[in-house]
Write an enzyme that holds these catalytic residues in place. Structure first.
Site, mmCIF file in Angstrom:
data_model
loop_
_atom_site.group_PDB
_atom_site.id
_atom_site.type_symbol
_atom_site.label_atom_id
_atom_site.label_comp_id
_atom_site.label_asym_id
_atom_site.label_seq_id
_atom_site.Cartn_x
_atom_site.Cartn_y
_atom_site.Cartn_z
ATOM 1 N N TYR A 72 54.919 26.911 47.600
ATOM 2 C CA TYR A 72 53.857 25.964 47.965
ATOM 3 C C TYR A 72 53.081 26.168 49.010
ATOM 4 C CZ TYR A 72 51.211 21.615 46.902
ATOM 5 O OH TYR A 72 50.348 20.972 46.747
ATOM 6 N N PHE A 124 22.515 30.796 41.004
ATOM 7 C CA PHE A 124 23.173 31.079 39.541
ATOM 8 C C PHE A 124 23.466 29.824 39.190
ATOM 9 C CE2 PHE A 124 27.262 31.459 37.536
ATOM 10 C CZ PHE A 124 26.967 32.304 36.544
ATOM 11 N N ASP A 125 23.791 29.582 37.877
ATOM 12 C CA ASP A 125 23.489 28.120 37.062
ATOM 13 C C ASP A 125 24.553 27.363 37.759
ATOM 14 O OD1 ASP A 125 25.596 29.657 35.853
ATOM 15 O OD2 ASP A 125 24.296 29.497 33.923
ATOM 16 N N ASP A 214 26.304 33.807 48.195
ATOM 17 C CA ASP A 214 27.001 33.681 47.184
ATOM 18 C C ASP A 214 27.290 35.163 46.804
ATOM 19 O OD1 ASP A 214 28.047 33.468 44.475
ATOM 20 O OD2 ASP A 214 26.062 32.284 43.822
ATOM 21 N N ALA A 216 29.605 37.162 44.544
ATOM 22 C CA ALA A 216 30.274 37.706 43.261
ATOM 23 C C ALA A 216 30.241 38.785 43.439
ATOM 24 C CB ALA A 216 29.784 36.733 42.090
ATOM 25 N N LYS A 257 34.518 38.624 39.605
ATOM 26 C CA LYS A 257 33.600 39.901 39.221
ATOM 27 C C LYS A 257 34.155 40.793 40.139
ATOM 28 C CE LYS A 257 31.216 36.344 37.601
ATOM 29 N NZ LYS A 257 30.552 35.170 38.379
ATOM 30 N N HIS A 449 23.931 25.986 25.613
ATOM 31 C CA HIS A 449 24.008 27.215 24.728
ATOM 32 C C HIS A 449 25.536 27.641 24.668
ATOM 33 C CE1 HIS A 449 25.040 27.865 29.401
ATOM 34 N NE2 HIS A 449 25.316 29.135 29.019
#
Ligand SMILES: *Cc1c(COP(=O)(O)O)cnc(C)c1O
Length: 459
Positions: A72, A124-125, A214, A216, A257, A449
């Site tokens: 842990y 990004f969304d 960001d 990714a 990614k 969507h």
């Protein structure tokens, strides 16, 4: 004679996939309400819905899984991961999270408050969501070139430094940091140049602001710098990666990614005050500091994945495949966002289904047609994804209307790319007969969507 290109790996384990008949697909489409997110994966032959968490791990990653320390607190696997991230990015402080959006949630909980403005290239969304849900504004300062799909420029993901400077001149006191997404996913997986990252740094320093990447697809971005930007041809991907991150203060990462794992993410930073801030939120939201939502075995696999994917051959194999698919589309005259991005091809549906009115969602119609043709699942990045205007509740038809074919890492062969290209060509060849699209039967208010129910507009 020069030897032809071939993949930098061989295959040790395979997963069978199944073809279906047109009649089966017709039935499944109906049951899925013409929304490919509602299909079962077993109903899909070649799945290009996303490159997120869909990559194939290597034998070394699977071996590392067995070395996971599931303690842990203070797990050895955490320190393995932290030391790898520090070696690759230069960032000393690391906070693991269960995926990229969780990294955003934790870091932004510390940094973003109501009324703030966060400028950058296309957010990004989920990034945008985590900014807007805090009643702050995500200000898109991407270069205008990104909006013209047929314009061939090497770094279409760049930040427009003039727009960024203007934002800082007008709102410096409301800007907690600048965010740069590498590669620019929303603009079609388009890279950001080192020069642009330097320019952003210069502007940030002028106004005393910090910069978050960001990240990714940071490794794919480094590949494009090496292959497209002057002065980098002889540098290794790892050298370029270090130089990129030297221009940032922190990163949020979706390891699904460029980490080539199925689940995972992290925050990394050079600043202890940001680390202390993130620590306050990671414990209640994600978990204790040395696992933050990840298993020990997943942290081991991620450490190996980051190392493998910052090697040229692995990236070259991947991006070569995306470019191979693009070259087939060129042969057939099918328009897409040019040049081909790092992780996906974005087909310009508005230029293909010219007889389908935008009110009947051309890109979604093309997505459905491609599935109907050959069981290939892409994803609409267009008018349905754009949701309605929050004030007027009208559909937003202002942006691009694209069908994205995301290519999972190390999963499909070039033969699968050939099938995708020919299936698209078959749809393309009958494009003029396609005159009706789809209509919305039911939709949710936000991120519709995923769950939208559609029907053929002619019914
Ligand atoms: C996928 C992605 C995210 C979010 O990461 P998840 O792991 O899906 O939560 C953030 N930014 C970019 C650019 C991404 O591509």
């Amino acid at each position: 004679m020069e030897l032809p290109f071939a993949e930098s790996w061989k295959i040790k384990m395979v997963e069978p996939i199944r073809k279906s008949t047109r009649e089966e697909r017709e039935q499944w489409l109906k049951e899925a309400h013409y929304n490919v997110f509602q299909l079962k994966a077993d109903q899909v032959y070649i799945d290009c819905i996303t490159d997120s968490g869909t990559g194939a791990m290597s034998d070394r990653q699977w071996a590392a899984v067995m070395m996971g320390d599931e303690s842990y607190a203070g797990a050895r696997s955490f320190f393995t991961l932290r030391d790898t991230i520090t070696r690759i990015t230069g960032f000393e402080f690391v906070v693991p999270t269960h995926q990229g959006r969780a990294a955003e949630n934790v870091l932004f909980s510390h940094l973003v408050k109501a009324g703030d403005i966060v400028p950058g290239n296309s957010h990004f969304d989920t990034t945008k969501g985590h900014i807007e849900s805090r009643k702050a504004t995500a200000l898109d300062c991407t270069v205008d070139e990104a909006k013209d799909t047929q314009l061939e420029v090497p770094f279409k993901g760049n930040v427009d430094v003039k727009k960024l400077e203007k934002a800082l001149e007008e709102h410096a006191d409301k800007i907690p940091f600048i965010i740069v997404t590498i590669t620019n996913n929303t603009a079609g997986g388009q890279p950001v140049s080192m020069q642009n990252l330097r320019d952003v740094r210069r502007v940030a320093d002028k106004y005393g602001k910090r910069v978050v990447f960001d990240s990714a697809r940071f490794a794919e971005n480094a590949y494009f710098i090496k292959t497209r930007e002057e002065g980098y041809a002889d540098r290794t991907i790892k050298e370029i990666t270090l130089e990129m991150f030297a221009l940032a203060d922190a990163m949020t990462m979706s390891a699904k990614k460029d980490g080539i794992v199925n689940m995972g993410g992290f925050i990394a930073t050079r600043w202890e005050d940001w680390y202390e801030g993130a620590k306050r939120f990671v414990i209640p939201f994600e978990g204790y500091l040395t696992y933050g939502g990840m298993n020990g075995r997943d942290m081991e696999a991620l450490a190996v994945g980051l190392d493998e994917n910052t090697e040229f051959d692995n990236l070259h194999t991947r991006i070569h495949q995306v470019q191979f698919l693009a070259s087939l589309l060129d042969e057939y005259g099918i328009p897409y966002q040019r040049p081909a991005g790092g992780h996906a091809i974005f087909i310009d549906a508005g230029k293909i289904l010219t007889n389908v009115p935008k009110e009947e969602f051309p890109a979604q119609t093309l997505t459905v047609e491609l599935y109907r043709e050959a069981g290939i699942r892409g994803c609409e990045i267009g008018y349905i994804l754009a949701d309605r205007d929050p004030v007027t509740r009208e559909n937003r038809f202002g942006g691009l209307d694209l069908l994205r074919l995301a290519i999972p890492r190390r999963v499909y062969t070039d033969n699968h790319m050939r099938v995708i290209a020919v299936a698209l060509k078959n749809v393309f060849d009958r494009r003029n007969e396609i005159t009706r699209g789809v209509k919305i039967v039911w939709e949710s208010e936000l991120m519709r969507h995923f769950t939208v129910k559609l029907a053929p507009a002619a019914e």
